[in-house]
Write an enzyme that holds these catalytic residues in place. Sequence first.
Site, PDB file in Angstrom:
ATOM      1  N   LYS A  13       0.828  -1.216   0.000  1.00  0.00           N
ATOM      2  CA  LYS A  13       0.000   0.000   0.000  1.00  0.00           C
ATOM      3  C   LYS A  13       0.865   1.271   0.000  1.00  0.00           C
ATOM      4  CE  LYS A  13      -2.277  -1.153   3.809  1.00  0.00           C
ATOM      5  NZ  LYS A  13      -1.791  -2.531   4.125  1.00  0.00           N
ATOM      6  N   ARG A  87      -9.778   0.668   8.118  1.00  0.00           N
ATOM      7  CA  ARG A  87      -9.343  -0.709   8.377  1.00  0.00           C
ATOM      8  C   ARG A  87     -10.420  -1.482   9.129  1.00  0.00           C
ATOM      9  NH1 ARG A  87      -3.481   0.369   8.254  1.00  0.00           N
ATOM     10  NH2 ARG A  87      -2.304  -1.535   8.469  1.00  0.00           N
ATOM     11  N   ARG A 127      11.578  -6.276   5.117  1.00  0.00           N
ATOM     12  CA  ARG A 127      11.413  -4.834   4.854  1.00  0.00           C
ATOM     13  C   ARG A 127      12.326  -3.990   5.743  1.00  0.00           C
ATOM     14  NH1 ARG A 127       5.464  -2.359   4.818  1.00  0.00           N
ATOM     15  NH2 ARG A 127       5.403  -3.003   6.988  1.00  0.00           N
ATOM     16  N   ARG A 160      11.133  -2.078  11.113  1.00  0.00           N
ATOM     17  CA  ARG A 160      10.022  -1.692  11.979  1.00  0.00           C
ATOM     18  C   ARG A 160       9.838  -2.743  13.067  1.00  0.00           C
ATOM     19  NH1 ARG A 160       4.951  -0.091   8.150  1.00  0.00           N
ATOM     20  NH2 ARG A 160       3.859  -1.191   9.807  1.00  0.00           N
ATOM     21  N   ARG A 171      -0.748  -8.923  13.413  1.00  0.00           N
ATOM     22  CA  ARG A 171      -1.268  -7.964  12.418  1.00  0.00           C
ATOM     23  C   ARG A 171      -2.134  -8.685  11.385  1.00  0.00           C
ATOM     24  NH1 ARG A 171       4.012  -5.354  10.286  1.00  0.00           N
ATOM     25  NH2 ARG A 171       2.660  -4.054   9.020  1.00  0.00           N
TER      26      ARG A 171
HETATM   27  P1  AMP Z   1       0.679   0.365   8.458  1.00  0.00           P
HETATM   28  O1  AMP Z   1       1.843   1.279   8.309  1.00  0.00           O
HETATM   29  O2  AMP Z   1      -0.462   0.746   7.567  1.00  0.00           O
HETATM   30  O3  AMP Z   1       1.066  -1.076   8.315  1.00  0.00           O
HETATM   31  O4  AMP Z   1       0.147   0.539   9.956  1.00  0.00           O
HETATM   32  C1  AMP Z   1       0.982   0.232  11.058  1.00  0.00           C
HETATM   33  C2  AMP Z   1       0.153   0.108  12.309  1.00  0.00           C
HETATM   34  O5  AMP Z   1      -0.502   1.357  12.596  1.00  0.00           O
HETATM   35  C3  AMP Z   1      -0.970  -0.916  12.279  1.00  0.00           C
HETATM   36  O6  AMP Z   1      -0.531  -2.229  12.555  1.00  0.00           O
HETATM   37  C4  AMP Z   1      -1.875  -0.374  13.392  1.00  0.00           C
HETATM   38  O7  AMP Z   1      -1.342  -0.642  14.666  1.00  0.00           O
HETATM   39  C5  AMP Z   1      -1.772   1.125  13.165  1.00  0.00           C
HETATM   40  N1  AMP Z   1      -2.800   1.587  12.197  1.00  0.00           N
HETATM   41  C6  AMP Z   1      -2.578   2.135  10.967  1.00  0.00           C
HETATM   42  N2  AMP Z   1      -3.735   2.459  10.371  1.00  0.00           N
HETATM   43  C7  AMP Z   1      -4.719   2.100  11.229  1.00  0.00           C
HETATM   44  C8  AMP Z   1      -6.141   2.156  11.177  1.00  0.00           C
HETATM   45  N3  AMP Z   1      -6.784   2.647  10.100  1.00  0.00           N
HETATM   46  N4  AMP Z   1      -6.831   1.701  12.253  1.00  0.00           N
HETATM   47  C9  AMP Z   1      -6.202   1.215  13.341  1.00  0.00           C
HETATM   48  N5  AMP Z   1      -4.870   1.117  13.444  1.00  0.00           N
HETATM   49  C10 AMP Z   1      -4.112   1.556  12.401  1.00  0.00           C
END
Ligand code: AMP
Length: 212
Positions: A13, A87, A127, A160, A171
């Site tokens: 994404k 999400r 990553r 990360r 996740r």
């Molecule tokens: P990402 O970078 O999109 O993989 O997001 C990393 C982490 O941020 C996720 O595993 C969640 O802990 C948090 N996060 C990101 N977007 C959301 C969302 N829309 N709702 C809830 N938690 C989020």
Amino acid sequence: MSIVLFGPPGAGKGTQSERMVKEGKKTHISTGDLFRAAMKNKTPLGIEAKGYVDNGQLVPDSITIGLVREVLDANKEGDFIFDGFPRTSPQAEALEELISEMGVSPIQHALFLEVPKQVLMERLTGRRLCKDCGAVYHVKSAPTAKEGICDRCGGETYQRKDDSEDVIATRLEAYAKSTEPLKEYYQQKGLYIEIDGLGDTDSVFSRIKPYL
Ligand code: AMP
């Protein structure tokens, strides 16, 4: 018109959003990036989000929706790419409300990036990110020229915390439980488009481009 980009963790994404921004002149809103920036700066939001993000759990809807409201409040003009938001179903409903209440450019497509689970694991565990500019690498498929040093800005790269195997499992569970149902949500709205997320960045982007 705005676009929702969703899919499992590691589907690409962030990488595809970067390409979409360059091509389509849309503003990128990534809740994951916003949480990470807040965590880095140790803001109250960052401190609140850290426990969830580091453990691979979703940040509660009220916090996440509040964050997106603030960002849109500061800039409602133009079209958006919503990356990693919504999400959950309550977030999807809240986004629609925010769009109509604030007069934000409506959602034209909800693009779902489809990638098999085995590939997600490989992508996530390998990553690496640049601490300074956020550029994304992969130890096997897209390594830095010099190990640990960002090609783009010379910053240090890191893994990360939530890209470790045990956190990835959490996740993926959160994704299956809360995010996958959004497929049906957007299908019912007639906005759902599935994109094959396998292959290199250019190939995947060529499948997205017709929808920009
Ligand atoms: P990402 O970078 O999109 O993989 O997001 C990393 C982490 O941020 C996720 O595993 C969640 O802990 C948090 N996060 C990101 N977007 C959301 C969302 N829309 N709702 C809830 N938690 C989020």
